[in-house]
Design an enzyme around this catalytic site. Structure first.
Site, mmCIF file in Angstrom:
data_model
loop_
_atom_site.group_PDB
_atom_site.id
_atom_site.type_symbol
_atom_site.label_atom_id
_atom_site.label_comp_id
_atom_site.label_asym_id
_atom_site.label_seq_id
_atom_site.Cartn_x
_atom_site.Cartn_y
_atom_site.Cartn_z
ATOM 1 C CD GLN A 199 3.618 5.668 2.859
ATOM 2 O OE1 GLN A 199 2.630 5.131 2.387
ATOM 3 N NE2 GLN A 199 4.682 5.002 3.271
ATOM 4 C CG HIS B 184 0.844 6.377 6.051
ATOM 5 N ND1 HIS B 184 2.042 6.789 6.586
ATOM 6 C CD2 HIS B 184 1.023 5.092 5.690
ATOM 7 C CE1 HIS B 184 2.912 5.785 6.545
ATOM 8 N NE2 HIS B 184 2.311 4.738 6.016
ATOM 9 N N GLY C 40 0.838 -1.190 0.000
ATOM 10 C CA GLY C 40 0.000 0.000 0.000
ATOM 11 C C GLY C 40 0.876 1.243 0.000
ATOM 12 C CB CYS D 120 5.964 1.720 6.932
ATOM 13 S SG CYS D 120 5.353 3.291 6.305
ATOM 14 C CG LEU D 121 6.938 1.376 0.685
ATOM 15 C CD1 LEU D 121 6.256 1.847 -0.597
ATOM 16 C CD2 LEU D 121 8.052 0.387 0.364
ATOM 17 C CG HIS E 100 0.267 0.483 7.569
ATOM 18 N ND1 HIS E 100 1.327 -0.038 8.280
ATOM 19 C CD2 HIS E 100 0.793 1.418 6.731
ATOM 20 C CE1 HIS E 100 2.448 0.583 7.891
ATOM 21 N NE2 HIS E 100 2.150 1.454 6.948
ATOM 22 C CD GLU E 101 -0.814 2.074 3.164
ATOM 23 O OE1 GLU E 101 -0.427 3.251 3.072
ATOM 24 O OE2 GLU E 101 -0.026 1.118 3.250
HETATM 25 NI NI NI Z 1 3.218 2.843 5.731
#
Ligand code: NI
Length: 187
Positions: free
Chosen positions: A50, A144, A45, A98-99, A140-141
């Site tokens: 991000q 953000h 995701g 997470c990226l 999770h997304e």
């Molecule tokens: Ni993340």
């Protein structure tokens, strides 16, 4: 076009993202570039903050969860202006990454089920219940968009143990294979 991924420590990741207007002309391009960025970075995701946009948008391709949940095979969705209406079910633990936090994976406990209101890329409105892997990734997304990162859920002890790694990430000393943006600089 691939975007550089904004890395832990950038204040943008801590902002509450803004709602998107239906007639936003740039949206189509942003979504397309986000898919390209996410696949290149091997993410499941990706949320707009991000990649430098503080707007309420995230994308998910959950096919990596298809080993355990075969119905995830075709789960590829765009979520615009999402709103979690209800959270339910048992808490369970999954190892998350997470990226924006390269090379960190930690166990995070979340409730199993969410009821979500959202718009797709054509601004069609939905209200759906998501559970299991999909419910997990969405939470999770969604975080953000609220300025929350999964490391925020760790115990004070775990956080202390990760302190030097987190500061290495925030200063660009940990370099994933994708381009990153660290304190305003693209690496
Ligand atoms: Ni993340």
């Amino acid at each position: 076009m691939k975007y550089p991924v904004t890395i832990y420590g950038d204040p943008l990741l801590r902002k509450k993202a803004k709602n998107i207007e239906k007639d936003d002309q740039k949206l189509k391009d942003i979504i397309e570039n986000m898919w390209e960025t996410m696949y290149y970075s091997d993410g499941v995701g990706l949320a707009a903050p991000q990649v430098g946009f503080s707007i309420r948008l995230f994308i998910i391709d959950a096919k990596s969860g298809a080993d355990e949940e075969p119905e995830m095979k075709d789960f590829k969705k765009v979520f615009i202006n999402p709103k979690i209406i209800e959270t339910a079910g048992e808490e369970w633990v999954m190892n998350e990454g997470c990226l924006s936090l390269p090379e960190i994976r930690e166990d995070v406990s979340r409730q199993d089920e969410i009821r979500l209101q959202y718009f797709d890329e054509n601004f069609v409105e939905y209200e759906e219940v998501f559970k299991g892997f999909a419910g997990r990734v969405i939470q999770h997304e969604y975080d953000h968009l609220e300025g929350i990162l999964f490391v925020d859920y760790l115990s004070p002890l775990r956080k202390r143990l990760l302190k030097s790694k987190l500061s290495a990430i925030a200063t660009g000393k940990i370099r994933p294979h994708y381009r990153i943006k660290v304190s305003g600089k693209i690496l």
